[in-house]
Scaffold this motif. Structure first.
Motif, PDB file in Angstrom:
ATOM      1  N   SER A 159       0.815  -1.215   0.000  1.00 30.33           N
ATOM      2  CA  SER A 159       0.000   0.000   0.000  1.00 30.33           C
ATOM      3  C   SER A 159       0.849   1.266   0.000  1.00 30.33           C
ATOM      4  O   SER A 159       0.366   2.347  -0.331  1.00 30.33           O
ATOM      5  CB  SER A 159      -0.910   0.005   1.239  1.00 30.33           C
ATOM      6  OG  SER A 159      -0.140   0.019   2.436  1.00 30.33           O
ATOM      7  N   VAL A 160       2.136   1.119   0.350  1.00 31.75           N
ATOM      8  CA  VAL A 160       3.032   2.280   0.380  1.00 31.75           C
ATOM      9  C   VAL A 160       3.838   2.389  -0.915  1.00 31.75           C
ATOM     10  O   VAL A 160       3.902   3.469  -1.532  1.00 31.75           O
ATOM     11  CB  VAL A 160       3.998   2.186   1.583  1.00 31.75           C
ATOM     12  CG1 VAL A 160       4.974   3.367   1.588  1.00 31.75           C
ATOM     13  CG2 VAL A 160       3.215   2.134   2.888  1.00 31.75           C
ATOM     14  N   PHE A 161       4.450   1.289  -1.340  1.00 28.00           N
ATOM     15  CA  PHE A 161       5.340   1.312  -2.510  1.00 28.00           C
ATOM     16  C   PHE A 161       4.713   0.701  -3.766  1.00 28.00           C
ATOM     17  O   PHE A 161       5.335   0.734  -4.821  1.00 28.00           O
ATOM     18  CB  PHE A 161       6.640   0.560  -2.191  1.00 28.00           C
ATOM     19  CG  PHE A 161       7.422   1.154  -1.061  1.00 28.00           C
ATOM     20  CD1 PHE A 161       8.197   2.290  -1.242  1.00 28.00           C
ATOM     21  CD2 PHE A 161       7.367   0.572   0.204  1.00 28.00           C
ATOM     22  CE1 PHE A 161       8.916   2.829  -0.191  1.00 28.00           C
ATOM     23  CE2 PHE A 161       8.093   1.108   1.257  1.00 28.00           C
ATOM     24  CZ  PHE A 161       8.861   2.241   1.071  1.00 28.00           C
ATOM     25  N   GLY A 162       3.536   0.119  -3.638  1.00 21.97           N
ATOM     26  CA  GLY A 162       2.912  -0.547  -4.766  1.00 21.97           C
ATOM     27  C   GLY A 162       3.072  -2.053  -4.656  1.00 21.97           C
ATOM     28  O   GLY A 162       4.147  -2.528  -4.269  1.00 21.97           O
ATOM     29  N   PRO A 163       2.038  -2.827  -4.998  1.00 24.92           N
ATOM     30  CA  PRO A 163       2.090  -4.287  -4.818  1.00 24.92           C
ATOM     31  C   PRO A 163       3.132  -4.983  -5.683  1.00 24.92           C
ATOM     32  O   PRO A 163       3.595  -6.073  -5.338  1.00 24.92           O
ATOM     33  CB  PRO A 163       0.677  -4.743  -5.165  1.00 24.92           C
ATOM     34  CG  PRO A 163       0.120  -3.652  -6.009  1.00 24.92           C
ATOM     35  CD  PRO A 163       0.747  -2.387  -5.538  1.00 24.92           C
ATOM     36  N   GLU A 164       3.505  -4.392  -6.809  1.00 26.59           N
ATOM     37  CA  GLU A 164       4.471  -5.033  -7.705  1.00 26.59           C
ATOM     38  C   GLU A 164       5.892  -4.534  -7.473  1.00 26.59           C
ATOM     39  O   GLU A 164       6.819  -4.990  -8.142  1.00 26.59           O
ATOM     40  CB  GLU A 164       4.073  -4.777  -9.163  1.00 26.59           C
ATOM     41  CG  GLU A 164       2.714  -5.376  -9.532  1.00 26.59           C
ATOM     42  CD  GLU A 164       2.353  -5.132 -10.985  1.00 26.59           C
ATOM     43  OE1 GLU A 164       3.164  -4.450 -11.672  1.00 26.59           O
ATOM     44  OE2 GLU A 164       1.298  -5.603 -11.438  1.00 26.59           O
ATOM     45  N   ALA A 166       7.797 -19.866  -7.484  1.00 26.55           N
ATOM     46  CA  ALA A 166       7.233 -18.658  -8.078  1.00 26.55           C
ATOM     47  C   ALA A 166       8.009 -18.250  -9.320  1.00 26.55           C
ATOM     48  O   ALA A 166       7.413 -17.813 -10.328  1.00 26.55           O
ATOM     49  CB  ALA A 166       7.256 -17.516  -7.051  1.00 26.55           C
ATOM     50  N   ALA A 167       9.345 -18.406  -9.281  1.00 22.29           N
ATOM     51  CA  ALA A 167      10.164 -18.007 -10.417  1.00 22.29           C
ATOM     52  C   ALA A 167      10.040 -18.978 -11.586  1.00 22.29           C
ATOM     53  O   ALA A 167       9.963 -18.565 -12.751  1.00 22.29           O
ATOM     54  CB  ALA A 167      11.627 -17.901  -9.985  1.00 22.29           C
ATOM     55  N   ALA A 180       9.383  -9.219  -9.242  1.00 18.58           N
ATOM     56  CA  ALA A 180       9.787  -8.024  -8.488  1.00 18.58           C
ATOM     57  C   ALA A 180      11.307  -7.840  -8.582  1.00 18.58           C
ATOM     58  O   ALA A 180      12.064  -8.806  -8.475  1.00 18.58           O
ATOM     59  CB  ALA A 180       9.358  -8.156  -7.035  1.00 18.58           C
ATOM     60  N   LYS A 181      11.732  -6.591  -8.757  1.00 19.17           N
ATOM     61  CA  LYS A 181      13.156  -6.298  -8.916  1.00 19.17           C
ATOM     62  C   LYS A 181      13.649  -5.396  -7.792  1.00 19.17           C
ATOM     63  O   LYS A 181      12.964  -4.450  -7.398  1.00 19.17           O
ATOM     64  CB  LYS A 181      13.420  -5.626 -10.266  1.00 19.17           C
ATOM     65  CG  LYS A 181      13.171  -6.539 -11.459  1.00 19.17           C
ATOM     66  CD  LYS A 181      13.538  -5.861 -12.767  1.00 19.17           C
ATOM     67  CE  LYS A 181      13.331  -6.808 -13.951  1.00 19.17           C
ATOM     68  NZ  LYS A 181      13.728  -6.186 -15.239  1.00 19.17           N
ATOM     69  N   LEU A 182      14.835  -5.722  -7.304  1.00 14.08           N
ATOM     70  CA  LEU A 182      15.496  -4.929  -6.270  1.00 14.08           C
ATOM     71  C   LEU A 182      16.834  -4.461  -6.827  1.00 14.08           C
ATOM     72  O   LEU A 182      17.695  -5.276  -7.136  1.00 14.08           O
ATOM     73  CB  LEU A 182      15.700  -5.771  -5.007  1.00 14.08           C
ATOM     74  CG  LEU A 182      16.341  -5.070  -3.812  1.00 14.08           C
ATOM     75  CD1 LEU A 182      15.421  -3.977  -3.276  1.00 14.08           C
ATOM     76  CD2 LEU A 182      16.664  -6.076  -2.708  1.00 14.08           C
ATOM     77  N   PHE A 183      16.984  -3.157  -6.988  1.00 14.39           N
ATOM     78  CA  PHE A 183      18.190  -2.566  -7.591  1.00 14.39           C
ATOM     79  C   PHE A 183      18.453  -3.135  -8.982  1.00 14.39           C
ATOM     80  O   PHE A 183      19.608  -3.297  -9.395  1.00 14.39           O
ATOM     81  CB  PHE A 183      19.417  -2.794  -6.700  1.00 14.39           C
ATOM     82  CG  PHE A 183      19.269  -2.255  -5.307  1.00 14.39           C
ATOM     83  CD1 PHE A 183      19.078  -0.894  -5.090  1.00 14.39           C
ATOM     84  CD2 PHE A 183      19.294  -3.116  -4.223  1.00 14.39           C
ATOM     85  CE1 PHE A 183      18.946  -0.404  -3.800  1.00 14.39           C
ATOM     86  CE2 PHE A 183      19.166  -2.625  -2.935  1.00 14.39           C
ATOM     87  CZ  PHE A 183      18.976  -1.265  -2.725  1.00 14.39           C
ATOM     88  N   SER A 206      13.764 -13.290  -7.149  1.00 16.01           N
ATOM     89  CA  SER A 206      13.722 -14.755  -7.237  1.00 16.01           C
ATOM     90  C   SER A 206      14.921 -15.342  -7.978  1.00 16.01           C
ATOM     91  O   SER A 206      15.054 -16.566  -8.060  1.00 16.01           O
ATOM     92  CB  SER A 206      12.437 -15.194  -7.937  1.00 16.01           C
ATOM     93  OG  SER A 206      12.370 -14.617  -9.244  1.00 16.01           O
ATOM     94  N   SER A 207      15.803 -14.495  -8.515  1.00 16.55           N
ATOM     95  CA  SER A 207      16.951 -14.978  -9.286  1.00 16.55           C
ATOM     96  C   SER A 207      18.100 -15.348  -8.365  1.00 16.55           C
ATOM     97  O   SER A 207      18.217 -14.855  -7.243  1.00 16.55           O
ATOM     98  CB  SER A 207      17.419 -13.908 -10.283  1.00 16.55           C
ATOM     99  OG  SER A 207      16.404 -13.608 -11.222  1.00 16.55           O
TER     100      SER A 207
END
Length: 335
Positions: free
Chosen positions: A32-37, A131-132, A152-155, A160-161
């Motif tokens: 709800s703060v950053f978006g579900p995706e 999931a991946a 979902a991507k972080l940086f 999941s990779s």
């Protein structure tokens, strides 16, 4: 294979529900703060999952600390048993285990938090992996949320990779290597913190010390080698868990150190400095004086009964009385 698969499903299904309920609950908040995706919302959800799991393991951590302290304090007695039964390994093992049992010490308690976390770790690994690869959810994690988690991507790298299946994505490889190094370093520093600050000199040798040294070097090596196959989300979970352990252990060592350790001496100096700043006597001063005083036996002494003597012996020990009354008495007795 079907039978083994059914057993695995029976064991893992409850864990999937536990992990997914906590994970989805945190995702509702951060989504709800950053978006579900958003990768940030899923990364923070994994951090939240870690905090919940570690908070639930606090009783086990307390038990681990108590057992570890007992093991340290028992090392002088263990060494005595080694000198006495060193020639008989079987008898030495029996006597050592009897000592642990009598003092309520479990030599395997130091591994309890790690052992309990492994099924949670495996469940999260499977959630991210499924999931991946298939976009399938488990527990309360729906297929749609599983797809969001997988993408979902972080940086710039997918959560999941893994380093091994990054498909040449240098961003994923860099993030994975950084987290593997962080996970390895925090594992090493956590164990090193315990050995250097909260272990007395007597505990730095013997079987217990060898066990601690083995954990000091083997565990980080295992995580470093296996970490390249872990998804980024799992590496994030384990690194956060190690940071929690470091902070929790630092608090315990600082405020309740084991006796005769560097941490105990540091705490004594801090307490003395605080007392001096407040104009109070140094903590433990009264007790130190009391220890130096000789122990006095306060039990009432037994009254010594006089020995039986004859009349002649009593007469020989009685003082001579020069008075006439005394002479008459003697004369009467002689008659």
């Amino acid at each position: 294979m079907g039978f083994l698969g059914d057993i695995g499903s029976f064991i893992m299904t409850p864990l999937y529900y536990v992990v997914s309920v906590v994970l989805v609950g945190w995702h509702e908040l951060w989504g709800s703060v950053f978006g579900p995706e958003s990768g940030v919302s899923w990364a923070l959800s994994i951090v939240g999952l870690t905090l919940v799991i570690r908070a639930a393991l606090i009783p086990l951590f307390v038990k681990q600390i108590k057992s570890s302290r007992n093991m340290q304090l028992l090392q002088p007695k263990v060494k005595e048993l080694q000198k006495k039964y060193g020639h008989d390994r079987e008898r030495l093992t029996q006597e050592t285990m009897a000592l642990y049992k009598d003092t309520g010490t479990n030599p395997f308690s130091s591994c309890l938090p790690l052992i309990v976390q492994m099924p949670i770790f495996l469940a999260l690994f499977r959630l991210l992996d499924q999931a991946a690869k298939k976009g399938n959810g488990h527990g309360v994690l729906s297929d749609d949320r599983a797809k969001q988690l997988a993408d979902a991507k972080l940086f710039g790298g997918e959560i999941s990779s893994t380093f091994l299946n990054s498909d040449g994505n240098s961003t994923v490889q860099i993030i994975a290597i950084i987290l593997v190094l962080a996970m390895t370093a925090t594992t090493f520093l956590t164990q090193r913190q315990l050995m250097s600050k909260n272990m007395p000199a007597d505990a730095l040798s013997g079987p217990y010390a060898q066990q601690q040294k083995l954990l000091l070097y083997v565990l980080p090596l295992v995580f470093a080698v296996g970490g390249i196959a872990f998804p980024i989300g799992v590496l994030l979970y384990w690194t956060t868990s190690n940071l929690w352990t470091m902070g929790q252990q630092f608090y315990v060592i600082r405020n309740n150190p084991a006796p005769n350790t560097e941490a105990a001496r540091a705490k004594q100096l801090r307490d003395e400095a605080k007392a001096k700043a407040k104009g109070l006597p140094a903590p433990g001063a009264d007790s130190a004086v009391a220890v130096e005083e000789p122990v006095v036996d306060r039990r009432p002494s037994q009254r010594q009964q006089p020995k039986k003597q004859s009349r002649q012996q009593r007469r020989a020990q009685a003082p001579k009385n020069p008075s006439p009354q005394g002479d008459s008495t003697e004369q009467g007795d002689s008659e």
